[in-house]
Design an enzyme around this catalytic site. Structure first.
Site, PDB file in Angstrom:
ATOM      1  N   GLU A  85      63.395  27.524 -13.262  1.00  0.00           N
ATOM      2  CA  GLU A  85      63.125  26.400 -12.362  1.00  0.00           C
ATOM      3  C   GLU A  85      62.270  26.917 -11.222  1.00  0.00           C
ATOM      4  O   GLU A  85      62.549  27.995 -10.673  1.00  0.00           O
ATOM      5  CB  GLU A  85      64.433  25.853 -11.786  1.00  0.00           C
ATOM      6  CG  GLU A  85      65.357  25.254 -12.819  1.00  0.00           C
ATOM      7  CD  GLU A  85      66.661  24.794 -12.187  1.00  0.00           C
ATOM      8  OE1 GLU A  85      66.867  25.012 -10.974  1.00  0.00           O
ATOM      9  OE2 GLU A  85      67.482  24.242 -12.918  1.00  0.00           O
TER      10      GLU A  85
ATOM     11  N   ARG B 237      63.777  30.554  -5.986  1.00  0.00           N
ATOM     12  CA  ARG B 237      63.364  29.759  -4.824  1.00  0.00           C
ATOM     13  C   ARG B 237      62.365  30.532  -3.977  1.00  0.00           C
ATOM     14  O   ARG B 237      62.372  31.764  -3.950  1.00  0.00           O
ATOM     15  CB  ARG B 237      64.591  29.405  -3.969  1.00  0.00           C
ATOM     16  CG  ARG B 237      65.566  28.468  -4.660  1.00  0.00           C
ATOM     17  CD  ARG B 237      66.664  28.060  -3.701  1.00  0.00           C
ATOM     18  NE  ARG B 237      66.145  27.194  -2.675  1.00  0.00           N
ATOM     19  CZ  ARG B 237      66.322  25.864  -2.647  1.00  0.00           C
ATOM     20  NH1 ARG B 237      67.038  25.275  -3.571  1.00  0.00           N
ATOM     21  NH2 ARG B 237      65.804  25.138  -1.688  1.00  0.00           N
TER      22      ARG B 237
ATOM     23  N   HIS C 149      66.782  29.499 -10.932  1.00  0.00           N
ATOM     24  CA  HIS C 149      65.822  28.900 -10.000  1.00  0.00           C
ATOM     25  C   HIS C 149      65.356  30.001  -9.052  1.00  0.00           C
ATOM     26  O   HIS C 149      66.150  30.492  -8.243  1.00  0.00           O
ATOM     27  CB  HIS C 149      66.519  27.772  -9.238  1.00  0.00           C
ATOM     28  CG  HIS C 149      65.625  27.017  -8.302  1.00  0.00           C
ATOM     29  ND1 HIS C 149      66.073  25.932  -7.590  1.00  0.00           N
ATOM     30  CD2 HIS C 149      64.319  27.183  -7.948  1.00  0.00           C
ATOM     31  CE1 HIS C 149      65.082  25.457  -6.845  1.00  0.00           C
ATOM     32  NE2 HIS C 149      64.016  26.209  -7.041  1.00  0.00           N
TER      33      HIS C 149
ATOM     34  N   HIS D 273      74.447  30.771  -9.086  1.00  0.00           N
ATOM     35  CA  HIS D 273      75.556  31.002  -8.163  1.00  0.00           C
ATOM     36  C   HIS D 273      76.141  32.393  -8.266  1.00  0.00           C
ATOM     37  O   HIS D 273      76.779  32.868  -7.321  1.00  0.00           O
ATOM     38  CB  HIS D 273      76.614  29.911  -8.305  1.00  0.00           C
ATOM     39  CG  HIS D 273      76.114  28.598  -7.779  1.00  0.00           C
ATOM     40  ND1 HIS D 273      75.925  28.385  -6.436  1.00  0.00           N
ATOM     41  CD2 HIS D 273      75.676  27.492  -8.400  1.00  0.00           C
ATOM     42  CE1 HIS D 273      75.426  27.179  -6.258  1.00  0.00           C
ATOM     43  NE2 HIS D 273      75.261  26.614  -7.434  1.00  0.00           N
TER      44      HIS D 273
ATOM     45  N   GLU E  42      63.585  16.407 -17.078  1.00  0.00           N
ATOM     46  CA  GLU E  42      65.018  16.617 -16.858  1.00  0.00           C
ATOM     47  C   GLU E  42      65.475  15.540 -15.887  1.00  0.00           C
ATOM     48  O   GLU E  42      64.985  15.467 -14.752  1.00  0.00           O
ATOM     49  CB  GLU E  42      65.302  18.015 -16.281  1.00  0.00           C
ATOM     50  CG  GLU E  42      66.801  18.207 -16.035  1.00  0.00           C
ATOM     51  CD  GLU E  42      67.170  19.607 -15.542  1.00  0.00           C
ATOM     52  OE1 GLU E  42      66.363  20.540 -15.700  1.00  0.00           O
ATOM     53  OE2 GLU E  42      68.271  19.740 -14.983  1.00  0.00           O
TER      54      GLU E  42
ATOM     55  N   ARG F 130      66.759  32.903  -1.850  1.00  0.00           N
ATOM     56  CA  ARG F 130      68.127  32.938  -1.296  1.00  0.00           C
ATOM     57  C   ARG F 130      69.164  33.394  -2.322  1.00  0.00           C
ATOM     58  O   ARG F 130      70.228  33.856  -1.959  1.00  0.00           O
ATOM     59  CB  ARG F 130      68.514  31.592  -0.700  1.00  0.00           C
ATOM     60  CG  ARG F 130      68.786  30.520  -1.712  1.00  0.00           C
ATOM     61  CD  ARG F 130      69.444  29.323  -1.080  1.00  0.00           C
ATOM     62  NE  ARG F 130      68.524  28.564  -0.269  1.00  0.00           N
ATOM     63  CZ  ARG F 130      68.614  27.234  -0.105  1.00  0.00           C
ATOM     64  NH1 ARG F 130      69.597  26.574  -0.662  1.00  0.00           N
ATOM     65  NH2 ARG F 130      67.755  26.585   0.635  1.00  0.00           N
TER      66      ARG F 130
ATOM     67  N   HIS G  20      72.578  18.469 -13.077  1.00  0.00           N
ATOM     68  CA  HIS G  20      72.913  18.462 -11.654  1.00  0.00           C
ATOM     69  C   HIS G  20      74.236  17.766 -11.403  1.00  0.00           C
ATOM     70  O   HIS G  20      74.392  16.594 -11.691  1.00  0.00           O
ATOM     71  CB  HIS G  20      71.832  17.825 -10.777  1.00  0.00           C
ATOM     72  CG  HIS G  20      71.812  18.459  -9.405  1.00  0.00           C
ATOM     73  ND1 HIS G  20      72.759  18.189  -8.449  1.00  0.00           N
ATOM     74  CD2 HIS G  20      71.010  19.398  -8.880  1.00  0.00           C
ATOM     75  CE1 HIS G  20      72.509  18.922  -7.384  1.00  0.00           C
ATOM     76  NE2 HIS G  20      71.457  19.675  -7.614  1.00  0.00           N
TER      77      HIS G  20
ATOM     78  N   THR H  67      69.066  21.416  -4.960  1.00  0.00           N
ATOM     79  CA  THR H  67      67.961  20.487  -5.201  1.00  0.00           C
ATOM     80  C   THR H  67      68.474  19.055  -5.073  1.00  0.00           C
ATOM     81  O   THR H  67      69.292  18.613  -5.877  1.00  0.00           O
ATOM     82  CB  THR H  67      67.390  20.724  -6.615  1.00  0.00           C
ATOM     83  OG1 THR H  67      67.271  22.122  -6.815  1.00  0.00           O
ATOM     84  CG2 THR H  67      66.040  20.073  -6.779  1.00  0.00           C
TER      85      THR H  67
ATOM     86  N   ASN I  71      73.163  27.539 -15.856  1.00  0.00           N
ATOM     87  CA  ASN I  71      72.444  27.946 -14.642  1.00  0.00           C
ATOM     88  C   ASN I  71      73.300  28.991 -13.906  1.00  0.00           C
ATOM     89  O   ASN I  71      74.427  28.694 -13.498  1.00  0.00           O
ATOM     90  CB  ASN I  71      72.208  26.702 -13.766  1.00  0.00           C
ATOM     91  CG  ASN I  71      71.458  27.053 -12.500  1.00  0.00           C
ATOM     92  OD1 ASN I  71      71.768  28.046 -11.851  1.00  0.00           O
ATOM     93  ND2 ASN I  71      70.498  26.245 -12.123  1.00  0.00           N
TER      94      ASN I  71
HETATM   95  N1  PXP Z   1      69.020  21.245 -13.093  1.00  0.00           N
HETATM   96  C1  PXP Z   1      68.273  21.485 -11.993  1.00  0.00           C
HETATM   97  C2  PXP Z   1      66.823  21.137 -12.020  1.00  0.00           C
HETATM   98  C3  PXP Z   1      68.834  22.099 -10.849  1.00  0.00           C
HETATM   99  O1  PXP Z   1      68.073  22.333  -9.765  1.00  0.00           O
HETATM  100  C4  PXP Z   1      70.193  22.452 -10.880  1.00  0.00           C
HETATM  101  C5  PXP Z   1      70.812  23.123  -9.688  1.00  0.00           C
HETATM  102  O2  PXP Z   1      70.225  24.343  -9.464  1.00  0.00           O
HETATM  103  C6  PXP Z   1      70.931  22.206 -12.046  1.00  0.00           C
HETATM  104  C7  PXP Z   1      70.328  21.568 -13.133  1.00  0.00           C
HETATM  105  C8  PXP Z   1      72.382  22.578 -12.179  1.00  0.00           C
HETATM  106  O3  PXP Z   1      73.145  21.867 -11.259  1.00  0.00           O
HETATM  107  P1  PXP Z   1      74.676  22.258 -11.033  1.00  0.00           P
HETATM  108  O4  PXP Z   1      74.695  23.652 -10.457  1.00  0.00           O
HETATM  109  O5  PXP Z   1      75.163  21.228 -10.071  1.00  0.00           O
HETATM  110  O6  PXP Z   1      75.344  22.203 -12.367  1.00  0.00           O
END
Ligand code: PXP
Length: 240
Positions: free
Chosen positions: A69, A44, A42, A9, A150, A48, A188, A100, A6
């Protein structure tokens, strides 16, 4: 086990200055070259971090797959249906949250979820629902007939040092999802320290990990980045 990275960031850092670096598209290329099986972003509603432009470019450049996402809103489902990523993961979204925070509410949000799954499937997109890891929620999610769920690993991640019950909860939810004929993903809050017990769960086939990997990249990359800036400054002084 597939590892999807992901890269939200990277976009968060770019948006902090509203400039053009770091470009998440470049981050995606490097993540793929290093062995990522897919790229997760994601989009959003408040934009953001990831922007529409990022998703469009990623879909043209990613050689593995894009997992988008999104909230189950008309706008987002419309964007996904138009852009047709490999996979769409429906997630709950609240504007004031930092990330999330919980899984989808398959009861109250049921009509929206059903409608979104139907439209995404009609567009040929693999569907996944981000849910809390308990068997009742898995059964409620299975009723929408997505391709996958998930499992939210946040509770496990926050308590991983006494993780027994939270790992058991993930294992039970994953088994329930498999019994319902669903593919099982998780993500997550997974980090270098807590990922191993989750990665060992046999019923899981995909992990989505972002923050910890991007954080590690800052640490492992800072030395090289400083050296490169030092070199350019020193070279400029020599040639001045
Ligand atoms: N899965 C989903 C559905 C998420 O919303 C996120 C965070 O955006 C992640 C996985 C990844 O989480 P993390 O950034 O904490 O590894």
């Amino acid at each position: 086990m597939r590892l999807y990275i992901n890269i939200d960031h990277a976009a968060t850092l770019r948006q902090a200055r509203k400039t053009d670096e770091p470009d998440p598209v470049r981050v995606a290329v490097l993540a793929e070259l290093a062995g990522a099986d897919g790229i997760t972003v994601h989009l959003r509603e408040d934009r953001r971090h990831i922007q529409d432009r990022d998703v469009e470019l990623l879909l043209g450049t990613v050689r593995t797959v894009v997992n988008l996402e999104l909230a189950a809103t008309d706008e987002m489902v419309g964007i996904a249906a138009r852009l047709r990523p490999h996979q769409a993961t429906l997630v709950p979204e609240r504007r004031e949250e930092i990330t999330t925070e919980g899984g989808l509410d398959c009861g109250k949000g049921g009509a929206r979820i059903a409608d979104a799954v139907r439209k995404l499937r009609a567009a040929g997109i693999r569907t996944s629902l981000f849910i809390d890891p308990d068997p009742a929620t898995v059964r409620a999610a299975a009723a929408f007939a997505p391709d996958a769920v998930e499992l939210h690993t946040g509770r496990y991640a926050h308590h991983w040092r006494q993780a027994g019950p939270f790992l058991d909860e993930l294992r039970a939810a994953a088994a329930e999802a498999r019994r319902a004929g669903l593919a099982v993903h998780a993500g997550h809050g997974l980090t270098y320290e807590n990922v191993a017990p989750v990665a060992a769960l046999a019923d899981l086939e995909e992990l989505n990990i972002g923050h910890s990997v991007l954080s590690r990249a800052v640490l492992t990359g800072i030395g090289e980045a400083v050296r490169e800036m030092r070199q350019r400054i020193d070279r400029a002084r020599v040639t001045a």
